[in-house]
Design a protein around this motif. Sequence first.
Motif, mmCIF file in Angstrom:
data_model
loop_
_atom_site.group_PDB
_atom_site.id
_atom_site.type_symbol
_atom_site.label_atom_id
_atom_site.label_comp_id
_atom_site.label_asym_id
_atom_site.label_seq_id
_atom_site.Cartn_x
_atom_site.Cartn_y
_atom_site.Cartn_z
ATOM 1 N N ALA A 1 0.867 -1.187 0.000
ATOM 2 C CA ALA A 1 0.000 0.000 0.000
ATOM 3 C C ALA A 1 0.897 1.227 0.000
ATOM 4 N N ASP B 1 1.687 2.910 10.301
ATOM 5 C CA ASP B 1 3.145 2.952 10.355
ATOM 6 C C ASP B 1 3.622 2.446 11.702
ATOM 7 N N TYR C 1 14.413 4.445 16.400
ATOM 8 C CA TYR C 1 13.830 5.738 15.997
ATOM 9 C C TYR C 1 13.652 6.659 17.205
ATOM 10 N N SER D 1 15.560 8.312 11.226
ATOM 11 C CA SER D 1 16.314 7.246 10.559
ATOM 12 C C SER D 1 17.797 7.438 10.876
ATOM 13 N N SER E 1 13.067 -4.236 11.272
ATOM 14 C CA SER E 1 13.803 -3.850 10.061
ATOM 15 C C SER E 1 15.296 -3.682 10.291
ATOM 16 N N HIS F 1 12.137 -7.079 1.203
ATOM 17 C CA HIS F 1 11.904 -5.831 1.928
ATOM 18 C C HIS F 1 10.847 -5.070 1.120
HETATM 19 O O1 1CP Z 1 1.963 -1.575 2.669
HETATM 20 C C1 1CP Z 1 2.150 -0.539 3.315
HETATM 21 O O2 1CP Z 1 2.790 0.444 2.885
HETATM 22 C C2 1CP Z 1 1.456 -0.536 4.644
HETATM 23 C C3 1CP Z 1 1.797 0.499 5.557
HETATM 24 C C4 1CP Z 1 3.217 0.682 6.105
HETATM 25 C C5 1CP Z 1 4.047 -0.244 6.782
HETATM 26 C C6 1CP Z 1 3.852 -1.732 6.976
HETATM 27 C C7 1CP Z 1 3.855 1.930 6.121
HETATM 28 C C8 1CP Z 1 3.338 3.154 5.487
HETATM 29 N N1 1CP Z 1 5.000 1.811 6.884
HETATM 30 C C9 1CP Z 1 5.151 0.489 7.278
HETATM 31 C C10 1CP Z 1 6.222 -0.084 8.109
HETATM 32 C C11 1CP Z 1 7.442 0.717 8.429
HETATM 33 N N2 1CP Z 1 7.567 2.066 8.625
HETATM 34 C C12 1CP Z 1 8.702 0.125 8.673
HETATM 35 C C13 1CP Z 1 8.961 -1.373 8.684
HETATM 36 C C14 1CP Z 1 9.072 -1.961 7.338
HETATM 37 C C15 1CP Z 1 10.227 -1.496 6.495
HETATM 38 O O3 1CP Z 1 11.390 -1.659 6.937
HETATM 39 O O4 1CP Z 1 9.951 -1.010 5.380
HETATM 40 C C16 1CP Z 1 9.609 1.151 8.954
HETATM 41 C C17 1CP Z 1 11.089 1.008 9.264
HETATM 42 C C18 1CP Z 1 8.890 2.393 8.937
HETATM 43 C C19 1CP Z 1 9.407 3.742 9.284
HETATM 44 C C20 1CP Z 1 9.129 4.769 8.248
HETATM 45 N N3 1CP Z 1 7.877 5.140 7.850
HETATM 46 C C21 1CP Z 1 10.067 5.528 7.513
HETATM 47 C C22 1CP Z 1 11.576 5.512 7.700
HETATM 48 C C23 1CP Z 1 12.247 4.411 6.937
HETATM 49 C C24 1CP Z 1 13.732 4.430 7.178
HETATM 50 O O5 1CP Z 1 14.445 4.021 6.240
HETATM 51 O O6 1CP Z 1 14.205 4.799 8.275
HETATM 52 C C25 1CP Z 1 9.343 6.350 6.630
HETATM 53 C C26 1CP Z 1 9.890 7.334 5.618
HETATM 54 C C27 1CP Z 1 7.960 6.083 6.849
HETATM 55 C C28 1CP Z 1 6.816 6.758 6.172
HETATM 56 C C29 1CP Z 1 5.801 5.914 5.519
HETATM 57 N N4 1CP Z 1 5.191 4.795 6.095
HETATM 58 C C30 1CP Z 1 4.247 4.287 5.234
HETATM 59 C C31 1CP Z 1 4.255 5.128 4.055
HETATM 60 C C32 1CP Z 1 3.363 4.948 2.857
HETATM 61 C C33 1CP Z 1 5.223 6.126 4.252
HETATM 62 C C34 1CP Z 1 5.548 7.289 3.313
HETATM 63 C C35 1CP Z 1 4.989 8.549 3.863
HETATM 64 C C36 1CP Z 1 4.201 9.398 2.933
HETATM 65 O O7 1CP Z 1 3.368 8.929 2.125
HETATM 66 O O8 1CP Z 1 4.415 10.614 3.041
#
Ligand code: 1CP
Length: 343
Positions: free
Chosen positions: A28, A76, A152, A158, A207, A323
């Motif tokens: 998503a 998130d 975090y 990050s 993660s 991932h």
């Molecule tokens: O399928 C989906 O996208 C479902 C929703 C979802 C999930 C499962 C989001 C939406 N985030 C997550 C998990 C998440 N968030 C993790 C664990 C999984 C992974 O490693 O990918 C982590 C580490 C985060 C933290 C996070 N959220 C970051 C930092 C990442 C990093 O490298 O440090 C960021 C930039 C986000 C924002 C975020 N979360 C989700 C979305 C769609 C977004 C983008 C924000 C936006 O649309 O402005």
Amino acid sequence: MSQSSKPLLNTLNGERQPTPPVWMMRQAGRHLAEYMELRKKAKNFLNFCYSPDMAVEATLQPVRRYGMDAAILFCDILVIPDALGQAVSFVTGEGPKLEAISDGEPLPEFDEAMLHDHLAPVYETISRLSESLDDCVTLIGFAGAPWTVATYMVEGGSSRDYAKTRSWAYQNPDGFQKLIDLLVDATASYLARQISNGAETVQLFDSWAGILPPDEFDRWVIKPAAEIVKRLRASHGDVPIIGFPRGAGAQYPAFAERSGVDCVSLDSTLPLDWAAKNLPAGMAVQGNLDNLLLLSGGDVMDQTARDIIDAFADRPHIFNLGHGILPETPVAHVERLLAVVRG
Ligand code: 1CP
């Protein structure tokens, strides 16, 4: 054992399916044009997560477009620090920002009623999804694992090396343990509530598990996961749990054996034959196509997907990425991958 109409849930319950069920981490949001349209309507990202109308729609978009076997809650991992009172904001292009906490400062209090009050819109999203999903689709809830969420909270966002978090854990392990314990309490309670509102399985995202040496991995990754699993078994014994200790490498088998999860989600760095041989026989696995190979597409992607399916032919397997899906990933590549997996 009676089979439900849900291939993914059956797989998690140990029943291998003729065709592996499939979903993609971070399916998503990010790469879908319809998501970007929806995102424009939200005041900010957290507000999006706390708006059931929008969160339900974002959850359903990839299921509608691709016919995924699972819907993962749109939310998130950082809603937990937010709900504990450590305000979180998302700055476009810069990622999450938190006011960092450090050793010696008082930790946020765990007030369970306040936590659930803050997260009520998330539970509302889950219960609406649980009523609207097709019978064959499994609803996945999730949370960040304590170690990853702690990074975090301590780094304030990050990080490349997690130096502050790791230093705290080395210099004052008993103090750091209190932060982990707080996150175990909050996470277990949050996941239990997701389940009572309709989540059929939950995934624990660790993660940044892969940066820890073995003793630290045991204390900050395996033990907290085992404690969360134990509590969920006590309240919701029949709900399968997926663990994702990303980057755990040689420590994957220890995690699989000792955390108590039903399924391990594998990142893309694990040699397939090694994983097939060293993970507990019969245990369900999920994974593990490189997200960059999905972005690149082509014959190599098709062949690697087939190799993954072959490697896990003798155990329950859920096809997934190693991932999250990357924002630039073309929809056509996702469609092609699904066609390969589904034959
Ligand atoms: O399928 C989906 O996208 C479902 C929703 C979802 C999930 C499962 C989001 C939406 N985030 C997550 C998990 C998440 N968030 C993790 C664990 C999984 C992974 O490693 O990918 C982590 C580490 C985060 C933290 C996070 N959220 C970051 C930092 C990442 C990093 O490298 O440090 C960021 C930039 C986000 C924002 C975020 N979360 C989700 C979305 C769609 C977004 C983008 C924000 C936006 O649309 O402005």
